[in-house]
Design a protein around this motif. Structure first.
Motif, PDB file in Angstrom:
ATOM      1  N   MET A  85       0.857  -1.191   0.000  1.00 44.37           N
ATOM      2  CA  MET A  85       0.000   0.000   0.000  1.00 44.37           C
ATOM      3  C   MET A  85       0.889   1.235   0.000  1.00 44.37           C
ATOM      4  N   SER A 213      -9.046   2.663   2.815  1.00 45.02           N
ATOM      5  CA  SER A 213      -8.131   1.736   2.129  1.00 45.02           C
ATOM      6  C   SER A 213      -7.465   0.753   3.083  1.00 45.02           C
ATOM      7  N   VAL A 214      -7.117   1.242   4.282  1.00 48.01           N
ATOM      8  CA  VAL A 214      -6.386   0.418   5.251  1.00 48.01           C
ATOM      9  C   VAL A 214      -7.298  -0.045   6.386  1.00 48.01           C
ATOM     10  N   THR A 362      -6.136   1.704  -7.676  1.00 49.45           N
ATOM     11  CA  THR A 362      -6.547   2.751  -6.741  1.00 49.45           C
ATOM     12  C   THR A 362      -7.625   3.575  -7.421  1.00 49.45           C
ATOM     13  N   GLY A 367      -7.782   1.984  -1.958  1.00 49.18           N
ATOM     14  CA  GLY A 367      -7.085   0.812  -2.448  1.00 49.18           C
ATOM     15  C   GLY A 367      -7.975  -0.316  -2.927  1.00 49.18           C
TER      16      GLY A 367
END
Length: 392
Positions: A85, A213-214, A362, A367
């Motif tokens: 990432m 995303s995370v 992306t 992500g």
């Protein structure tokens, strides 16, 4: 009348085995994940120190409190998910860790744990994880381009040892890798040095794209691949009195307290937790928790050696680390691929989830893991709607 010892050799040996399985496959993955976000050696030291302290204290307290072999751990699949990432600052990553912990706390505290698991088909969650792990595992063969002998011997050792020593295949692979790297002049032993354990405060920042995303994939991965299977394993071994809400809430609080020091996700251990639950640990199920008390001290010891672990990884060639991390997730990747295709009606949705997650795309700054799950869920419900229309 014979006095029974509080701890036995079987308790200690089970604790050591659980520690080796848990740490052996995870340490290098955590190290790579920390590097992804640009962590310094001191900050990586803090990652390992905080994880060891958090898992050690929580394993000891919960096992002693409920007299059950409760093993806490970090989310290794979540760490694997974070590798690659790019362009996410460490401060944003810390904010995402806190976000994942907050969601887990809300889900547990409100009693939504089981309901949320049912909303996300397990096949899609496994496909999302498999998509991330495919890219991760393939780096083994990228590393083979530059270090053919080293990586080739590691892979061969792993495959051959599984014939008769399946439980120790990763350990044998690691030993062969170290020896080969040493004789090839790639292992710089002089760089290994003692460094005091550190807890470095990592100030969080809350970026919406990083949290999606995370944070969300990390939360889902922890929920589906760690906490839920761990509860099932406890139930299977007869530990039905363990209050799952309190245990998961405790892990979420530990994540919130320690995430600013690098403890990205603390949760129940899944597969490795079964090592301390079998009859070979203790004939009396009520005494098996003692193995986890031993494990807690091993966790704390590992936490105190966080700096040594970092210096060890710095002394090893990058290709060895890539191969070790890649081969270590072969089993997890395979089990998730099998689970992804288990339910025939969801296979197309699983395929889309897997391909999207593996693409590394992306979109809107978010992500591929998140989009893989979104596209997969859309396909899943669309296929379900079409099938209902056919029946009608």
């Amino acid at each position: 009348m014979m006095r029974t010892r509080f701890f036995s050799a079987s308790h200690l040996s089970a604790a050591i085995a659980a520690m080796l399985v848990s740490y052996g496959s995870a340490a290098v993955i955590i190290y790579q994940a920390a590097l992804t976000f640009g962590s310094t050696p001191e900050q990586i030291n803090s990652w390992f120190t905080s994880l060891g302290i958090g898992c050690g204290i929580l394993t000891f307290y919960l096992s002693l409190r409920y007299k059950a072999p409760i093993m806490m751990a970090w989310c290794t699949p979540g760490a694997a998910l974070m590798i690659g990432m790019q362009h996410i600052p460490l401060s944003d990553a810390i904010g995402a860790f806190l976000f994942a912990g907050i969601i887990m706390l809300i889900v547990s505290f409100t009693g939504l744990f089981n309901r949320l698991v049912n909303l996300i088909p397990k096949t899609l969650a496994c496909a999302m994880l498999a998509g991330i792990l495919i890219n991760f595992g393939s780096k083994t063969f990228v590393a083979m381009q530059s270090q053919t002998l080293l990586v080739g011997l590691m892979l061969l050792t792993y495959l051959l040892s599984k014939i008769r020593f399946k439980r120790y295949s990763l350990l044998f692979m690691l030993i062969v890798g170290f020896i080969t790297a040493y004789f090839e002049g790639l292992f710089h032993i002089e760089e290994i040095k003692w460094s005091n354990p550190q807890l470095v405060w990592l100030s969080p920042s809350f970026d919406i794209q990083a949290m999606i995303s995370v944070g969300i994939p990390l939360f889902i991965t922890s929920l589906v691949t760690q906490n839920m299977p761990a509860i099932t394993i406890l139930r299977m071994h007869g530990y039905t009195d363990v209050p799952e809400q309190k245990v998961i809430t405790s892990s979420a609080i530990a994540t919130l307290l320690l995430a600013p020091f690098g403890a990205f996700k603390i949760n129940l251990a899944a597969i490795s937790s079964a090592i301390t639950m079998g009859a070979d640990v203790d004939p009396d199920p009520k005494q098996r928790y003692k193995a986890n008390l031993c494990l807690a001290f091993l966790y704390l010891l590992a936490g105190m050696m966080g700096g040594v672990i970092v210096s060890l990884f710095n002394a090893l060639p990058n290709e060895l680390l890539m191969a070790l991390a890649g081969i270590a997730i072969f089993g997890t990747l395979l089990s998730n691929l099998i689970e992804s295709w288990k339910d025939e009606p969801t296979r197309e949705a699983s395929l889309i989830t897997l391909l999207t997650s593996a693409s590394g795309m992306t979109l809107l700054g978010i992500g591929s893991a998140f989009w893989g799950l979104i596209f997969g869920l859309f396909t899943y419900h669309l296929c379900y709607y079409i099938e209902r229309q056919k029946v009608a």
